[in-house]
Design a protein around this motif. Structure first.
Motif, PDB file in Angstrom:
ATOM      1  N   UNK A   1     -35.036  41.076  38.042  1.00 19.46           N
ATOM      2  CA  UNK A   1     -35.005  42.138  39.055  1.00 19.46           C
ATOM      3  C   UNK A   1     -35.991  43.248  38.710  1.00 19.46           C
ATOM      4  N   UNK A   2     -36.075  43.574  37.412  1.00 19.08           N
ATOM      5  CA  UNK A   2     -36.934  44.680  36.978  1.00 19.08           C
ATOM      6  C   UNK A   2     -38.405  44.392  37.251  1.00 19.08           C
ATOM      7  N   UNK A   3     -38.875  43.166  36.935  1.00 12.22           N
ATOM      8  CA  UNK A   3     -40.297  42.868  37.158  1.00 12.22           C
ATOM      9  C   UNK A   3     -40.628  42.771  38.643  1.00 12.22           C
ATOM     10  N   UNK A   4     -39.641  42.382  39.471  1.00 10.54           N
ATOM     11  CA  UNK A   4     -39.885  42.378  40.910  1.00 10.54           C
ATOM     12  C   UNK A   4     -40.085  43.793  41.436  1.00 10.54           C
TER      13      UNK A   4
ATOM     14  N   UNK B   1     -50.465  38.791  36.339  1.00 11.38           N
ATOM     15  CA  UNK B   1     -49.029  38.994  36.158  1.00 11.38           C
ATOM     16  C   UNK B   1     -48.369  39.714  37.336  1.00 11.38           C
ATOM     17  N   UNK B   2     -49.136  40.451  38.114  1.00 12.67           N
ATOM     18  CA  UNK B   2     -48.543  41.137  39.267  1.00 12.67           C
ATOM     19  C   UNK B   2     -48.037  40.115  40.283  1.00 12.67           C
ATOM     20  N   UNK B   3     -48.865  39.134  40.610  1.00 10.72           N
ATOM     21  CA  UNK B   3     -48.449  38.106  41.565  1.00 10.72           C
ATOM     22  C   UNK B   3     -47.337  37.236  40.993  1.00 10.72           C
ATOM     23  N   UNK B   4     -47.415  36.953  39.691  1.00 11.64           N
ATOM     24  CA  UNK B   4     -46.342  36.173  39.073  1.00 11.64           C
ATOM     25  C   UNK B   4     -45.013  36.914  39.154  1.00 11.64           C
TER      26      UNK B   4
END
Length: 281
Positions: free
Chosen positions: A55-58, A91-94
């Protein structure tokens, strides 16, 4: 032919200067602010788990870099890690499209969840700060910038003289052999003047690699080609044996010139003279 009159080795060393300004380690920067915000955000989480980090990286896709730092990965190592496991460095798209895969791989390979949990609650002292700074690779990016500074300067001079040039390439010389150069005038396929630009404020194997490249240029050159080196940076003062190898090529007329940023006026005069000799001007 040798162009500029050759000074003593010590006189040449005296013209070496620092290429990068000293950086205040306590000063902030946009990148540092983003990392601090990410760290504060992680510290505020009530618990750390795979679901929580997904959830945090989203919500914070650009902050994946902070997770990499928590796991001991530099910017470059994080990109290499992602390329190896996901065939992309983005990493943003991932984080937006495959957040669970991203967190699961980082946890499996890097022990991410445990490392974040342990570090976010720890109290750090001044010794921890200095230890982290000693291991930091923040200065590494500036090494590339210092080298590019020398390359940019010689390219601007060539263009100002009125010469066509091709940067960061390989030139063709004796018997069809080629060698690396940082500037070929007027082109890599029809080189008349080739220049090596090697600026380093730090030391390491890259200085030895620079020497090897210039030796290769000298070996490949045609009698009608001019080989020139522009070398600067205080890193060379700690590797004078390597620097002397290049200087000896100049002293024995295997290359035609050797300059620093402080002697670029002579560099300009000499490439203009060489260009006129070969009919480029």
């Amino acid at each position: 032919m040798t162009l500029t009159i050759i000074p003593s080795f010590d006189a040449y060393v005296a013209t070496l200067g620092r290429l990068t300004a000293h950086v205040d380690p306590t000063a902030s920067s946009p990148n540092a602010i983003q990392i601090k915000k990410a760290a504060d955000s992680l510290a505020e989480l009530t618990s750390i788990s795979a679901d929580v980090l997904v959830d945090w990286v989203q919500e914070n896709p650009r902050a994946v870099y902070a997770l990499g730092l928590a796991a001991g990965l530099s910017h470059e190592k994080l990109k290499n890690f992602l390329k190896d496991h996901f065939n992309t460095q983005g990493w943003v798209l991932l984080a937006k499209n495959r957040p669970r895969d991203l967190i699961e791989v980082m946890d499996r390979e890097l022990d991410l969840i445990r490392l974040v949990e342990v570090q976010r609650r720890r109290t750090y002292d001044f010794g921890d700060l200095l230890t982290a700074r000693a291991g930091s690779r923040a200065i590494a990016a500036r090494a590339g910038q210092s080298g590019r500074k020398v390359e940019d300067e010689i390219e601007l001079i060539a263009q100002d003289v009125g010469l066509k040039c091709e940067p960061r390439t390989r030139f063709v010389g004796r018997a069809g052999r080629d060698a690396p150069c940082d500037l070929a005038i007027p082109s890599a396929k029809s080189p008349v003047i080739v220049v090596a630009a090697k600026g380093f404020d730090s030391t390491g194997s890259k200085l030895t690699d620079a020497v090897r490249e210039i030796v290769e240029m000298a070996e490949v050159r045609l009698p009608t080609q001019f080989v020139i080196a522009v070398i600067d940076g205080i890193g060379w003062k700690s590797r004078t044996a390597d620097l002397r190898r290049i200087y000896d090529l100049w002293a024995t007329k295997q290359i035609d010139g050797m300059y620093t940023l402080a002697t670029l006026d002579a560099f300009r005069d000499d490439i203009e003279h060489a260009a006129r000799l070969r009919g480029l001007l």
